[in-house]
Design an enzyme around this catalytic site. Structure first.
Site, PDB file in Angstrom:
ATOM      1  N   ARG A 130       5.718 -30.325 -19.942  1.00  0.00           N
ATOM      2  CA  ARG A 130       5.366 -28.799 -20.289  1.00  0.00           C
ATOM      3  C   ARG A 130       4.254 -28.862 -21.293  1.00  0.00           C
ATOM      4  O   ARG A 130       3.579 -27.707 -21.266  1.00  0.00           O
ATOM      5  CB  ARG A 130       6.795 -28.389 -20.712  1.00  0.00           C
ATOM      6  CG  ARG A 130       7.765 -28.196 -19.693  1.00  0.00           C
ATOM      7  CD  ARG A 130       9.021 -27.831 -20.140  1.00  0.00           C
ATOM      8  NE  ARG A 130      10.011 -27.823 -18.995  1.00  0.00           N
ATOM      9  CZ  ARG A 130      11.290 -27.343 -19.315  1.00  0.00           C
ATOM     10  NH1 ARG A 130      11.616 -27.040 -20.181  1.00  0.00           N
ATOM     11  NH2 ARG A 130      12.239 -27.554 -18.108  1.00  0.00           N
ATOM     12  N   ASP A 162      16.656 -12.365 -24.843  1.00  0.00           N
ATOM     13  CA  ASP A 162      16.306 -13.790 -24.747  1.00  0.00           C
ATOM     14  C   ASP A 162      15.120 -14.136 -25.859  1.00  0.00           C
ATOM     15  O   ASP A 162      14.419 -13.371 -26.307  1.00  0.00           O
ATOM     16  CB  ASP A 162      15.603 -14.155 -23.444  1.00  0.00           C
ATOM     17  CG  ASP A 162      15.688 -15.806 -22.985  1.00  0.00           C
ATOM     18  OD1 ASP A 162      16.825 -15.894 -22.230  1.00  0.00           O
ATOM     19  OD2 ASP A 162      14.941 -16.278 -23.436  1.00  0.00           O
TER      20      ASP A 162
HETATM   21  C1  LIG Z   1      19.033 -21.935 -18.485  1.00  0.00           C
HETATM   22  S1  LIG Z   1      18.657 -20.356 -18.984  1.00  0.00           S
HETATM   23  C2  LIG Z   1      20.263 -19.390 -18.836  1.00  0.00           C
HETATM   24  C3  LIG Z   1      20.045 -18.074 -18.074  1.00  0.00           C
HETATM   25  C4  LIG Z   1      21.556 -17.458 -17.691  1.00  0.00           C
HETATM   26  N1  LIG Z   1      22.246 -17.182 -18.937  1.00  0.00           N
HETATM   27  C5  LIG Z   1      22.103 -18.020 -16.669  1.00  0.00           C
HETATM   28  O1  LIG Z   1      23.141 -18.667 -17.066  1.00  0.00           O
HETATM   29  O2  LIG Z   1      21.639 -18.052 -15.682  1.00  0.00           O
HETATM   30  C6  LIG Z   1      18.780 -20.488 -20.725  1.00  0.00           C
HETATM   31  C7  LIG Z   1      18.048 -19.443 -21.387  1.00  0.00           C
HETATM   32  O3  LIG Z   1      18.320 -19.395 -22.784  1.00  0.00           O
HETATM   33  C8  LIG Z   1      17.195 -19.152 -23.744  1.00  0.00           C
HETATM   34  N2  LIG Z   1      17.442 -19.771 -24.777  1.00  0.00           N
HETATM   35  C9  LIG Z   1      17.183 -21.071 -25.472  1.00  0.00           C
HETATM   36  N3  LIG Z   1      17.511 -21.060 -26.896  1.00  0.00           N
HETATM   37  C10 LIG Z   1      17.526 -19.774 -27.220  1.00  0.00           C
HETATM   38  C11 LIG Z   1      17.826 -19.231 -28.510  1.00  0.00           C
HETATM   39  N4  LIG Z   1      17.938 -19.861 -29.568  1.00  0.00           N
HETATM   40  N5  LIG Z   1      17.864 -17.615 -28.756  1.00  0.00           N
HETATM   41  C12 LIG Z   1      17.872 -16.984 -27.501  1.00  0.00           C
HETATM   42  N6  LIG Z   1      17.872 -17.690 -26.462  1.00  0.00           N
HETATM   43  C13 LIG Z   1      17.608 -19.062 -26.208  1.00  0.00           C
HETATM   44  C14 LIG Z   1      16.146 -19.860 -22.959  1.00  0.00           C
HETATM   45  O4  LIG Z   1      14.765 -19.135 -23.320  1.00  0.00           O
HETATM   46  C15 LIG Z   1      16.582 -19.579 -21.545  1.00  0.00           C
HETATM   47  O5  LIG Z   1      15.957 -18.424 -21.052  1.00  0.00           O
END
Ligand SMILES: C[S@@+](CC[C@H](N)C(=O)[O-])C[C@H]1O[C@@H](n2cnc3c(N)ncnc32)[C@H](O)[C@@H]1O
Length: 295
Positions: free
Chosen positions: A46, A155
């Site tokens: 990445r 997000d």
């Molecule tokens: C795997 S995705 C999950 C998306 C959705 N909730 C689902 O279950 O399909 C994880 C998301 O968490 C977000 N994320 C990670 N760390 C975070 C943080 N500290 N605060 C807010 N969002 C965060 C990432 O940017 C990513 O879009």
């Protein structure tokens, strides 16, 4: 140990132990995401892309740029590191629970306030909040005009939020949904947009998208009736998970529900949430305050 991918295009990039540790520490401090040796290849891939885009000669040069606290690059760095996998109606049982149990009860009990607040915390590219919007509009079609219904979708990653706000996806992404759902809630693109679909405006109207780092202050006051925080806690360590669960607890109304991802759970000593179903938890009305503080 250093990571080097053995092909001509990337042979010049190697990621030293020192650079990898620096990156892990920075990601943890900024996002709570824990990276370890198993994620080294992923981090390498990445960030190599990012380093190349910036036309930098090495990871060392990229780390030096990050050390200068360049906020613009720190945002791109975090966006590059996050894992954003998601899909429409992922973990369908949550949407079924809302349709069959939670919403009918909520509509009855809150007929006097006619208010519903839902938070998709870590919404990624938007499939989750749009699935929520479809669920609400299908469950309360006649009511919704007289109700004050809002979905907050947040997000940390500003790139995925921009995609979420556009609401445009590949047609493939809704292939598994029933035809009636596809026809009612999505528009088919033509000409330059052939192969894409767009969510109908009615769905977008219910949702407010907002950048939010779960580790930082939350500007909203709540309370929420439903919080979905799915497939995010897995990236955090136990103390961060426990702190977030406590903050979600405080943001929910009594009886409000928290939905977690399929491999996530509450701390073992939890006594303040009742388990309603697989990864579905309801805030107890009057829990023991000491236990809340200890969460
Ligand atoms: C795997 S995705 C999950 C998306 C959705 N909730 C689902 O279950 O399909 C994880 C998301 O968490 C977000 N994320 C990670 N760390 C975070 C943080 N500290 N605060 C807010 N969002 C965060 C990432 O940017 C990513 O879009």
């Amino acid at each position: 140990m250093s990571t080097r991918v053995n092909n001509d295009r990337s042979a010049e990039f190697s990621l030293s132990e020192k650079e990898f540790s620096f990156i892990c520490k920075l990601v943890y401090e900024r996002t709570g995401i824990v990276l370890d040796e198993r994620k080294r290849e992923m981090v390498y891939r990445r960030l190599m892309r990012r380093t190349r885009d910036l036309k930098l000669a090495s990871f060392k040069a990229y780390c030096q740029l990050l050390q200068q606290n360049n906020e613009g690059e720190l945002t791109s760095f975090i966006n590059a590191i996050t894992t954003n996998l998601t899909s429409f109606f992922r973990e369908m049982h949550h949407f079924e629970h809302l349709t069959e149990q939670f919403l009918p009860e909520h509509i009855q009990h809150y007929a006097h306030t006619r208010k519903l607040r839902v938070w998709s915390a870590a919404c990624s590219t938007g499939e989750e909040p749009y699935s929520l919007a479809i669920t609400l509009l299908q469950s309360m079609p006649a009511l919704i005009n007289n109700w004050n219904v809002k979905i907050l979708a947040t997000d940390l990653d500003t790139d995925v939020l921009a995609t979420a706000q556009r609401g445009v996806y590949q047609a493939e992404s809704i292939k598994a949904l029933p035809e009636s759902v596809r026809k009612k809630w999505f528009l088919r693109g033509d000409e330059v947009n052939a192969g894409n679909i767009k969510v109908v405006q009615k769905l977008a109207d219910l949702i407010t998208f907002m950048p939010l780092n779960l580790l930082e202050n939350w500007p909203m006051r709540g309370p929420f009736d439903v919080i979905m925080c799915r497939n995010v806690l897995i990236y955090f360590d136990r103390p961060t998970q426990a702190k977030l669960i406590q903050r979600f607890y405080q943001m929910l109304r009594p009886g409000g529900i928290l939905m977690l991802g399929h491999s996530e759970s509450l701390p073992k000593d939890n006594t303040v949430f009742d388990m309603l179903g697989r990864t579905i938890f309801a805030k107890k009305s009057s829990p023991d305050l000491h236990t809340v503080e200890a969460l």
